[in-house]
Scaffold this motif. Structure first.
Motif, short mmCIF file in Angstrom:
data_model
loop_
_atom_site.label_atom_id
_atom_site.label_comp_id
_atom_site.label_asym_id
_atom_site.label_seq_id
_atom_site.Cartn_x
_atom_site.Cartn_y
_atom_site.Cartn_z
N GLU A 1 1.22 -1.14 -0.13
CA GLU A 1 -0.06 -0.25 0.22
C GLU A 1 0.75 1.43 -0.08
OE1 GLU A 1 -2.61 -0.87 2.94
OE2 GLU A 1 -3.98 -1.79 2.33
N ALA A 2 1.98 1.08 0.75
CA ALA A 2 2.89 2.38 0.69
C ALA A 2 3.15 2.62 -0.75
CB ALA A 2 3.89 2.40 1.54
N CYS A 3 3.95 1.57 -1.54
CA CYS A 3 4.20 1.75 -2.34
C CYS A 3 4.07 2.14 -4.13
CB CYS A 3 5.00 0.08 -3.32
SG CYS A 3 6.37 -0.71 -2.25
N GLY A 4 2.72 2.08 -3.00
CA GLY A 4 0.62 2.63 -4.11
C GLY A 4 0.46 4.16 -4.00
N GLY A 5 1.35 4.50 -2.71
CA GLY A 5 1.25 6.04 -2.76
C GLY A 5 0.64 6.79 -1.66
N ARG A 6 -0.37 4.87 -0.89
CA ARG A 6 -0.58 5.03 0.35
C ARG A 6 0.63 5.11 1.98
NH1 ARG A 6 -5.12 1.60 -0.76
NH2 ARG A 6 -3.79 0.55 -1.73
N PRO A 7 0.71 5.86 2.41
CA PRO A 7 2.00 5.68 3.50
C PRO A 7 0.66 4.89 4.96
CG PRO A 7 2.12 7.86 2.97
CD PRO A 7 1.15 7.50 2.14
N ARG A 8 1.72 4.06 5.70
CA ARG A 8 1.07 3.09 6.17
C ARG A 8 1.98 3.43 7.74
NH1 ARG A 8 -2.51 4.21 4.23
NH2 ARG A 8 -4.32 3.21 3.03
N VAL A 9 1.31 2.55 8.89
CA VAL A 9 2.12 2.74 10.56
C VAL A 9 1.93 1.50 10.38
CG1 VAL A 9 2.14 3.43 12.30
CG2 VAL A 9 2.26 5.50 10.63
N VAL A 10 3.14 0.60 11.26
CA VAL A 10 2.21 -0.29 12.04
C VAL A 10 3.63 -0.58 13.00
CG1 VAL A 10 2.34 -3.13 11.62
CG2 VAL A 10 2.19 -1.75 9.57
N VAL A 11 2.48 -1.35 13.88
CA VAL A 11 3.41 -1.30 15.39
C VAL A 11 3.70 -2.79 15.47
CG1 VAL A 11 3.37 -0.68 17.31
CG2 VAL A 11 1.87 0.99 16.36
N LEU A 12 4.99 -3.20 15.66
CA LEU A 12 5.00 -4.41 16.19
C LEU A 12 5.16 -4.35 18.09
CD1 LEU A 12 7.56 -4.89 13.66
CD2 LEU A 12 5.26 -6.35 13.74
#
Length: 446
Positions: A301-312
């Motif tokens: 999704e980020a590569c498609g222009g939609r930045p994402r945040v993921v927490v581990l």
């Protein structure tokens, strides 16, 4: 808990090695692991342990070794068991508990992805599979009759996975990066014709037709000297295609390449991963495929222009770092830029993970690339990364603290935008629960 045979035999619980006893217990575990999930007859195990001269108490002694292994396997988090199943014993566990089964699954998934035209996904899966090997398979038993065939099969599987990963890279248009690797591979294993062919294709697509033909001549000389044979029909056809400049050798239309009108741009960062996120040479990632799939979807999704945040999140030792490292390998294999920084416990250093990430980026990039990325941002970023002063950036005149902080935050945001204009960016902030308040404020702004 997992059994690893792709290298020295070992059992690990998370990242912790599990002691499994002496030479006899190790031989017994290896024999069971080779046929994981299948019953191994007692007579076969006796032969593995003692050969043609078993003791009179072989059956009883074998039972004692099984009990010792069971005790060792029960000392961890579980997931592995040795079950009595006439006429012998079976080592049971989920497929992902055995690295040999796990890589076979990854390679199968990669082949399906490649057949569907998703060569990027195929390359990522094969990169993960190859990282599972820590050396020659079953290395301490490779010459033993009970293990020699399986060790050879697994090592050949490794070579096949490497071949298929290079095929995926070539399909993605990464021929330039493949040339140096293939030169090393044909020097290491000069009788593998498939790699000579891959080298010829990589050279040809790099505009080096003459070098591609010279590579064929080297292959022919090597085969003649070593085996007294000519190259096979596929390699001979490839030579003729290079001579004819056959359009079939051109990069496939599905490969990732810039649009026709896009200007050529420099790489966003040099090859390689930051030291804090690069997997160690003997690292292996097994299991946790669902969390990895979540990360991969967010990356897509980020590569498609939609930045994402993921927490581990999770307790120490459950594999968060291994998961992050595996995702970093995947992101880099897909052509992304990986930045990494961490927070130290009780240090409270302002903006520490951002400073570490950008410091590595600035130190690793050629000076002209740093200048391209910094543009007019360098002045404000010197406050965060003083080393930028050596790259020609100078700090701006002092201002009120709130103004300086806002300009710094904006400079970091703009720098990440500039880098991501050339390639997608994976920013890993480690141990963020120890981050200073200033770090969290910057994260919220970014």
């Amino acid at each position: 808990m997992r059994v690893r045979v792709l290298g020295p035999l070992e059992v690990v619980d998370g990242e912790r090695p599990v002691p499994i006893g002496g030479p006899k217990e190790r031989r017994l575990l290896a024999a069971l692991a080779i046929q994981a999930g299948q019953v191994v007859p007692e007579s076969r195990l006796v032969d593995v342990l003692w050969g043609d001269e078993p003791p009179r108490t072989a059956t009883k002694t074998l039972q004692n070794y099984v009990l010792r292994l069971r005790k060792a396997l029960s000392s961890g988090s579980g997931g592995l068991s040795i079950v009595t199943s006439p006429p012998g014993y079976v080592l049971r566990g989920e497929p992902e508990a055995f690295d040999s089964l796990y890589v076979a699954s990854l390679i199968g998934d990669a082949r399906q992805a490649a057949q569907g035209g998703d060569h990027r996904r195929a390359a990522e899966l094969l990169e993960i599979a190859l990282a599972c090997w820590r050396g020659p398979s079953l290395v301490e038993f490779a010459d033993e009759p009970f293990a020699v065939a399986e060790a050879a099969r697994l090592d050949e599987l490794r070579q096949v996975a490497l071949d298929e990963r290079i095929d995926a890279e070539l399909a993605l248009g990464r021929h330039g990066a493949c040339v140096a690797e293939l030169e090393a591979l044909v020097a290491e294993n000069p009788l593998r014709e498939r790699r000579w062919g891959q080298l010829m294709v990589a050279l040809y697509r790099s505009g080096r037709q003459a070098d591609a033909l010279r590579a064929y001549q080297r292959a022919r000389s090597t085969l003649a000297d070593e085996l007294g044979l000519d190259p096979g029909p596929e390699l001979r056809r490839l030579e003729q295609a290079v001579i004819d400049q056959d359009p079939s050798l051109d990069m496939p239309a599905v490969a990732e390449r810039p649009s026709a009108g896009a200007p050529a741009s420099p790489p966003a960062a040099p090859a390689g991963l930051p030291p804090g996120i690069a997997p160690p040479p003997d690292a292996v990632f097994v299991g946790r495929r669902e969390p990895l799939a979540v990360l991969e979807r967010a990356w897509d999704e980020a590569c498609g222009g939609r930045p994402r945040v993921v927490v581990l999140r999770g307790e120490p030792g459950i594999g968060k770092t291994s998961l992050a490292r595996t995702m970093a390998v995947c992101a880099q294999a897909a052509g992304g830029v990986v930045l990494h920084g961490r927070c130290d416990e009780e240090e409270g250093i302002p903006y520490q993970p951002f400073a570490e990430a950008l410091r590595w980026h600035a130190a690793s990039c050629p000076i002209e690339l740093v200048a391209t990325h910094l543009g007019t941002l360098g002045a404000d970023l010197v406050r965060l990364v003083p080393e930028l002063a050596s790259k020609g950036a100078e700090p701006p005149p002092p201002a009120d603290p709130p103004v300086e902080r806002y300009r710094l935050f904006e400079a970091v945001v703009e720098l990440l935008k500039v880098i991501s204009a050339h390639a997608p960016v994976l920013l890993v902030l480690d141990d963020l629960h120890w981050g200073a308040r200033s770090t969290l404020l910057m994260l919220r702004h970014v």
